[in-house]
Write a protein that holds these residues in place. Structure first.
Motif, PDB file in Angstrom:
ATOM      1  N   GLY A   1       0.835  -1.191   0.000  1.00  0.00           N
ATOM      2  CA  GLY A   1       0.000   0.000   0.000  1.00  0.00           C
ATOM      3  C   GLY A   1       0.868   1.237   0.000  1.00  0.00           C
ATOM      4  N   CYS A   2       0.582   2.149  -0.902  1.00  0.00           N
ATOM      5  CA  CYS A   2       1.499   3.258  -1.159  1.00  0.00           C
ATOM      6  C   CYS A   2       1.028   4.599  -0.622  1.00  0.00           C
ATOM      7  N   ALA A   3       0.159   4.589   0.391  1.00  0.00           N
ATOM      8  CA  ALA A   3      -0.215   5.854   1.023  1.00  0.00           C
ATOM      9  C   ALA A   3       0.993   6.505   1.692  1.00  0.00           C
ATOM     10  N   SER A   4       1.820   5.687   2.349  1.00  0.00           N
ATOM     11  CA  SER A   4       2.942   6.250   3.105  1.00  0.00           C
ATOM     12  C   SER A   4       3.979   6.902   2.202  1.00  0.00           C
ATOM     13  N   ILE A   5       4.159   6.378   0.984  1.00  0.00           N
ATOM     14  CA  ILE A   5       5.123   7.042   0.099  1.00  0.00           C
ATOM     15  C   ILE A   5       4.532   8.310  -0.516  1.00  0.00           C
ATOM     16  N   GLY A   6       3.271   8.595  -0.200  1.00  0.00           N
ATOM     17  CA  GLY A   6       2.680   9.896  -0.510  1.00  0.00           C
ATOM     18  C   GLY A   6       2.806  10.862   0.645  1.00  0.00           C
ATOM     19  N   ASN A   7       3.656  10.515   1.636  1.00  0.00           N
ATOM     20  CA  ASN A   7       3.920  11.360   2.802  1.00  0.00           C
ATOM     21  C   ASN A   7       2.740  11.409   3.765  1.00  0.00           C
ATOM     22  N   LEU A   8       2.112  10.273   4.027  1.00  0.00           N
ATOM     23  CA  LEU A   8       1.034  10.231   4.994  1.00  0.00           C
ATOM     24  C   LEU A   8       1.587  10.472   6.396  1.00  0.00           C
ATOM     25  N   ALA A   9       1.194  11.581   6.994  1.00  0.00           N
ATOM     26  CA  ALA A   9       1.566  11.983   8.358  1.00  0.00           C
ATOM     27  C   ALA A   9       3.025  12.406   8.494  1.00  0.00           C
ATOM     28  N   VAL A  10       3.912  11.798   7.727  1.00  0.00           N
ATOM     29  CA  VAL A  10       5.341  12.087   7.820  1.00  0.00           C
ATOM     30  C   VAL A  10       5.906  12.224   6.414  1.00  0.00           C
ATOM     31  N   ALA A  11       6.672  13.291   6.182  1.00  0.00           N
ATOM     32  CA  ALA A  11       7.304  13.478   4.875  1.00  0.00           C
ATOM     33  C   ALA A  11       8.550  12.611   4.783  1.00  0.00           C
ATOM     34  N   ILE A  12       8.677  11.916   3.657  1.00  0.00           N
ATOM     35  CA  ILE A  12       9.890  11.154   3.391  1.00  0.00           C
ATOM     36  C   ILE A  12      10.476  11.649   2.076  1.00  0.00           C
ATOM     37  N   SER A  13      11.735  11.336   1.853  1.00  0.00           N
ATOM     38  CA  SER A  13      12.397  11.765   0.626  1.00  0.00           C
ATOM     39  C   SER A  13      12.045  10.839  -0.527  1.00  0.00           C
ATOM     40  N   ASP A  14      12.282  11.320  -1.734  1.00  0.00           N
ATOM     41  CA  ASP A  14      12.108  10.463  -2.905  1.00  0.00           C
ATOM     42  C   ASP A  14      12.985   9.221  -2.784  1.00  0.00           C
ATOM     43  N   GLU A  15      14.200   9.410  -2.274  1.00  0.00           N
ATOM     44  CA  GLU A  15      15.127   8.286  -2.134  1.00  0.00           C
ATOM     45  C   GLU A  15      14.575   7.231  -1.177  1.00  0.00           C
ATOM     46  N   GLN A  16      14.028   7.675  -0.033  1.00  0.00           N
ATOM     47  CA  GLN A  16      13.477   6.716   0.920  1.00  0.00           C
ATOM     48  C   GLN A  16      12.281   5.984   0.323  1.00  0.00           C
ATOM     49  N   ALA A  17      11.439   6.691  -0.421  1.00  0.00           N
ATOM     50  CA  ALA A  17      10.296   6.053  -1.068  1.00  0.00           C
ATOM     51  C   ALA A  17      10.761   4.948  -2.022  1.00  0.00           C
ATOM     52  N   GLN A  18      11.814   5.229  -2.784  1.00  0.00           N
ATOM     53  CA  GLN A  18      12.318   4.228  -3.719  1.00  0.00           C
ATOM     54  C   GLN A  18      12.924   3.038  -2.982  1.00  0.00           C
TER      55      GLN A  18
END
Length: 324
Positions: free
Chosen positions: A19-36
């Motif tokens: 599920g990819c809600a979290s890589i859309g920065n749900l509640a916490v922003a992450i970097s593009d690198e962390q998402a990958q």
């Protein structure tokens, strides 16, 4: 990893999905690198089904997933995204619907054929895909929309949006379609009279919340509708246990819920099993004639690895008998 079919649609999904809600920065922003990195870990462990939505970061989740999948063999993965919320260019905002640093898009509801067509066009562009494997109608029902607004949206969907999805499937432009919701009531309402290939059901067939068992599961079996089980930790309480401040169903858990979870935790502890392990295995061991995939989320590599490890580790016989 094993794959399972979405009925007779020809769409195959891995039994564990991302599920990819979290890589859309749900509640916490992450970097593009962390998402990958999160997506790569899932891929390396055999996950081949990814679920996203325009709402997740106002398009950021879809864009990050599209970046990851670029160059991957198209016949080796399946993607679901959602319709019902349409993105239009808007001002940059710090937060939208709980997503931090979203893309500069406004979001509005539209369950008509025109709205679904516009939503899918944007999703295909962000994902870099010509065809979406599974299209899920997002959050239609009173649980999210409220009793005041839902009738008009439901009318738009039944009179316009649903026939359009059936047309897209008949033409081979989408592989399968269904619902992505957090309630059983709207699933029962629609399944009585309308064919749906799949329902992504969040939080309603879990170790803690079994609302789906009485009516929805038998109806899905009768209709040939597959379930994707999301929200297996019920907003976190089954992962962290009955701690003060633990969340259930998107809000702090009540004292009664904390007590109920404490009792569950104690029963599984007596079988030398952690609560999170039991929650994950509960979802994974539901009957395969109904359940197509178990959806994991999260943006932390360590948590994702831990959950994948727990899914790969069967329960002991005493613990398995406690699942019911």
């Amino acid at each position: 990893m094993n794959s399972r079919s979405i009925g007779s649609t020809g769409v195959e999904v891995s039994e564990i999905s991302m599920g990819c809600a979290s890589i859309g920065n749900l509640a916490v922003a992450i970097s593009d690198e962390q998402a990958q990195q999160v997506l790569q870990l899932a891929w390396d462990r055999g996950v081949r089904y990814f679920d996203t939505a325009p709402r997740y970061g106002s398009g950021r989740s879809e864009a990050r997933l599209g970046q990851f999948l670029a160059g991957k063999p198209r016949d080796q993965f399946a993607v679901s995204t959602k319709v019902g919320r349409v993105l239009t260019p808007g001002p940059q905002r710090a937060e939208a619907y709980g997503f931090i640093d979203p893309l500069p898009n406004d979001v509005h509801y539209d369950y008509t054929a025109a709205g679904i067509e516009k939503s899918l066009r944007g999703s295909r562009e962000r994902l870099g895909l010509e065809k979406i494997d599974i299209v899920l109608v997002h959050d239609i029902g009173t649980y999210m929309l409220g009793a005041e607004h839902n009738p008009a949206h439901m009318r738009d969907f039944l009179e316009s949006g649903l026939p359009y999805l059936a047309e897209l499937k008949a033409k081979g432009l989408v592989g399968a379609y269904g619902l992505g919701v957090n309630e059983t009531e709207v699933c029962l309402e629609l399944l009585q009279d309308h064919a749906l290939d799949v329902i992504l059901l969040a939080g309603r067939w879990t170790l803690l919340d079994r609302k789906a068992e009485a009516e929805l599961v038998p109806l899905c079996r009768e209709k040939g509708t597959k379930l994707v089980l999301g929200g297996v930790f019920n907003s976190g309480i089954l992962a962290v246990g009955p701690k003060p401040g633990a969340w259930f169903d998107y809000a702090p858990a009540s004292p009664d819920l904390l007590q109920q979870v404490a009792e569950l935790e104690n029963r599984f502890a007596a079988a030398e099993t952690g609560l999170a392990h039991a929650a994950l295995q509960f979802a994974l061991t539901r009957p395969q004639d109904v359940v197509a995939s178990v959806l994991l989320g999260g943006a932390e590599l360590s948590n994702l690895k831990k959950n994948l490890d727990l899914l790969a580790k069967p329960l002991s016989n005493p613990a398995r008998h406690l699942l019911g």
